[in-house]
Write a protein that holds these residues in place. Structure first.
Motif, PDB file in Angstrom:
ATOM      1  N   PHE A  24      18.120   8.366  13.941  1.00  0.00           N
ATOM      2  CA  PHE A  24      19.178   7.368  14.131  1.00  0.00           C
ATOM      3  C   PHE A  24      19.235   6.905  15.583  1.00  0.00           C
ATOM      4  CE2 PHE A  24      23.610   6.449  15.289  1.00  0.00           C
ATOM      5  CZ  PHE A  24      23.824   5.338  14.488  1.00  0.00           C
ATOM      6  N   LEU A  25      19.121   7.830  16.510  1.00  0.00           N
ATOM      7  CA  LEU A  25      19.154   7.487  17.929  1.00  0.00           C
ATOM      8  C   LEU A  25      17.947   6.628  18.311  1.00  0.00           C
ATOM      9  CD1 LEU A  25      20.696   7.929  20.570  1.00  0.00           C
ATOM     10  CD2 LEU A  25      19.277   9.938  20.953  1.00  0.00           C
ATOM     11  N   LEU A  26      16.775   6.988  17.826  1.00  0.00           N
ATOM     12  CA  LEU A  26      15.576   6.211  18.099  1.00  0.00           C
ATOM     13  C   LEU A  26      15.709   4.801  17.533  1.00  0.00           C
ATOM     14  CD1 LEU A  26      12.630   6.000  19.103  1.00  0.00           C
ATOM     15  CD2 LEU A  26      11.949   6.851  16.864  1.00  0.00           C
ATOM     16  N   PHE A  27      16.207   4.702  16.294  1.00  0.00           N
ATOM     17  CA  PHE A  27      16.374   3.395  15.664  1.00  0.00           C
ATOM     18  C   PHE A  27      17.380   2.555  16.439  1.00  0.00           C
ATOM     19  CE2 PHE A  27      18.467   0.618  12.527  1.00  0.00           C
ATOM     20  CZ  PHE A  27      17.365  -0.132  12.146  1.00  0.00           C
ATOM     21  N   SER A  28      18.469   3.151  16.892  1.00  0.00           N
ATOM     22  CA  SER A  28      19.483   2.416  17.650  1.00  0.00           C
ATOM     23  C   SER A  28      18.933   1.898  18.973  1.00  0.00           C
ATOM     24  CB  SER A  28      20.697   3.306  17.914  1.00  0.00           C
ATOM     25  OG  SER A  28      21.282   3.706  16.709  1.00  0.00           O
ATOM     26  N   LEU A  29      18.200   2.726  19.681  1.00  0.00           N
ATOM     27  CA  LEU A  29      17.600   2.301  20.940  1.00  0.00           C
ATOM     28  C   LEU A  29      16.573   1.188  20.714  1.00  0.00           C
ATOM     29  CD1 LEU A  29      17.118   5.750  22.676  1.00  0.00           C
ATOM     30  CD2 LEU A  29      18.737   3.960  23.300  1.00  0.00           C
ATOM     31  N   PHE A  30      15.771   1.350  19.685  1.00  0.00           N
ATOM     32  CA  PHE A  30      14.769   0.334  19.361  1.00  0.00           C
ATOM     33  C   PHE A  30      15.442  -1.000  19.044  1.00  0.00           C
ATOM     34  CE2 PHE A  30      12.592  -1.860  15.844  1.00  0.00           C
ATOM     35  CZ  PHE A  30      11.447  -2.253  16.506  1.00  0.00           C
ATOM     36  N   GLY A  35      16.394  -6.277  19.981  1.00  0.00           N
ATOM     37  CA  GLY A  35      17.380  -7.322  19.711  1.00  0.00           C
ATOM     38  C   GLY A  35      17.638  -8.214  20.909  1.00  0.00           C
ATOM     39  N   VAL A  36      17.702  -7.636  22.092  1.00  0.00           N
ATOM     40  CA  VAL A  36      17.907  -8.429  23.306  1.00  0.00           C
ATOM     41  C   VAL A  36      16.733  -9.381  23.509  1.00  0.00           C
ATOM     42  CG1 VAL A  36      18.005  -8.303  25.819  1.00  0.00           C
ATOM     43  CG2 VAL A  36      19.425  -6.794  24.451  1.00  0.00           C
ATOM     44  N   GLY A  37      15.529  -8.888  23.295  1.00  0.00           N
ATOM     45  CA  GLY A  37      14.351  -9.744  23.429  1.00  0.00           C
ATOM     46  C   GLY A  37      14.357 -10.890  22.431  1.00  0.00           C
ATOM     47  N   ILE A  38      14.735 -10.606  21.201  1.00  0.00           N
ATOM     48  CA  ILE A  38      14.788 -11.635  20.166  1.00  0.00           C
ATOM     49  C   ILE A  38      15.850 -12.675  20.504  1.00  0.00           C
ATOM     50  CG2 ILE A  38      15.353 -12.050  17.734  1.00  0.00           C
ATOM     51  CD1 ILE A  38      12.550 -10.865  18.290  1.00  0.00           C
ATOM     52  N   LEU A  39      16.998 -12.245  20.986  1.00  0.00           N
ATOM     53  CA  LEU A  39      18.045 -13.194  21.359  1.00  0.00           C
ATOM     54  C   LEU A  39      17.606 -14.115  22.497  1.00  0.00           C
ATOM     55  CD1 LEU A  39      21.280 -11.043  21.125  1.00  0.00           C
ATOM     56  CD2 LEU A  39      20.583 -12.917  19.640  1.00  0.00           C
ATOM     57  N   ILE A  40      16.899 -13.574  23.460  1.00  0.00           N
ATOM     58  CA  ILE A  40      16.422 -14.388  24.583  1.00  0.00           C
ATOM     59  C   ILE A  40      15.425 -15.436  24.098  1.00  0.00           C
ATOM     60  CG2 ILE A  40      15.035 -14.322  26.693  1.00  0.00           C
ATOM     61  CD1 ILE A  40      16.413 -11.608  27.289  1.00  0.00           C
ATOM     62  N   VAL A  41      14.480 -15.035  23.252  1.00  0.00           N
ATOM     63  CA  VAL A  41      13.490 -15.984  22.740  1.00  0.00           C
ATOM     64  C   VAL A  41      14.163 -17.044  21.864  1.00  0.00           C
ATOM     65  CG1 VAL A  41      11.458 -16.227  21.244  1.00  0.00           C
ATOM     66  CG2 VAL A  41      11.579 -14.368  22.897  1.00  0.00           C
ATOM     67  N   THR A  42      15.111 -16.624  21.023  1.00  0.00           N
ATOM     68  CA  THR A  42      15.813 -17.584  20.167  1.00  0.00           C
ATOM     69  C   THR A  42      16.613 -18.567  21.002  1.00  0.00           C
ATOM     70  OG1 THR A  42      15.966 -15.893  18.438  1.00  0.00           O
ATOM     71  CG2 THR A  42      17.397 -17.810  18.217  1.00  0.00           C
ATOM     72  N   TRP A  43      17.278 -18.088  22.032  1.00  0.00           N
ATOM     73  CA  TRP A  43      18.026 -18.982  22.921  1.00  0.00           C
ATOM     74  C   TRP A  43      17.082 -19.985  23.571  1.00  0.00           C
ATOM     75  CZ3 TRP A  43      17.545 -19.498  28.265  1.00  0.00           C
ATOM     76  CH2 TRP A  43      18.481 -20.348  28.858  1.00  0.00           C
ATOM     77  N   PHE A  44      15.921 -19.505  23.995  1.00  0.00           N
ATOM     78  CA  PHE A  44      14.938 -20.403  24.605  1.00  0.00           C
ATOM     79  C   PHE A  44      14.481 -21.467  23.613  1.00  0.00           C
ATOM     80  CE2 PHE A  44      10.528 -21.558  25.543  1.00  0.00           C
ATOM     81  CZ  PHE A  44      10.690 -22.102  26.814  1.00  0.00           C
ATOM     82  N   LEU A  45      14.192 -21.065  22.373  1.00  0.00           N
ATOM     83  CA  LEU A  45      13.771 -22.026  21.359  1.00  0.00           C
ATOM     84  C   LEU A  45      14.848 -23.061  21.071  1.00  0.00           C
ATOM     85  CD1 LEU A  45      11.957 -19.814  18.693  1.00  0.00           C
ATOM     86  CD2 LEU A  45      10.936 -21.573  20.123  1.00  0.00           C
ATOM     87  N   ALA A  46      16.092 -22.627  21.017  1.00  0.00           N
ATOM     88  CA  ALA A  46      17.191 -23.526  20.661  1.00  0.00           C
ATOM     89  C   ALA A  46      17.592 -24.449  21.798  1.00  0.00           C
ATOM     90  CB  ALA A  46      18.397 -22.711  20.207  1.00  0.00           C
ATOM     91  N   SER A  47      17.438 -24.019  23.041  1.00  0.00           N
ATOM     92  CA  SER A  47      17.948 -24.837  24.142  1.00  0.00           C
ATOM     93  C   SER A  47      16.846 -25.448  25.001  1.00  0.00           C
ATOM     94  CB  SER A  47      18.893 -24.007  25.006  1.00  0.00           C
ATOM     95  OG  SER A  47      18.193 -22.942  25.599  1.00  0.00           O
ATOM     96  N   GLU A  48      15.959 -24.645  25.527  1.00  0.00           N
ATOM     97  CA  GLU A  48      14.967 -25.132  26.479  1.00  0.00           C
ATOM     98  C   GLU A  48      13.799 -25.853  25.809  1.00  0.00           C
ATOM     99  OE1 GLU A  48      15.431 -24.890  29.808  1.00  0.00           O
ATOM    100  OE2 GLU A  48      17.369 -23.967  29.381  1.00  0.00           O
TER     101      GLU A  48
END
Length: 91
Positions: A24-30, A35-48
């Motif tokens: 559970f701890l490994l899955f949460s950290l992963f 998730g942060v990386g995916i959000l950054i890429v999605t934000w880039f796709l949607a805005s920039e």
């Protein structure tokens, strides 16, 4: 050391060595890091990148499938490494 401190240490030791808790701890950290990386890429796709909305949605769906595959690979790698460590300890 009093009994309550010994019990707390024993409880902590039991929790941290529990395979379910460790998984559970490994899955949460992963998920947090991925998730942060995916959000950054999605934000880039949607805005920039000025990509259409469907491109961001498609990227999120693909990343959802890819994260499952990647986590399963990491989990198998971790289990094989634990087995190798145990074999070395046994001689």
């Amino acid at each position: 050391m009093s009994d309550s401190e010994g019990e707390a240490g024993g409880l902590y030791q039991r929790i941290t060595t529990n395979p379910l808790f460790r998984s559970f701890l490994l899955f949460s950290l992963f998920r947090a890091v991925y998730g942060v990386g995916i959000l950054i890429v999605t934000w880039f796709l949607a805005s920039e990148a000025e990509a259409p909305l469907w491109a961001s949605i498609l990227f999120l769906l693909c990343s959802m499938v890819f994260s499952r595959v990647l986590f399963r690979f990491l989990k198998k790698t971790g289990k094989s490494q634990q087995n190798d460590d145990a074999d070395q300890m046994l001689g």
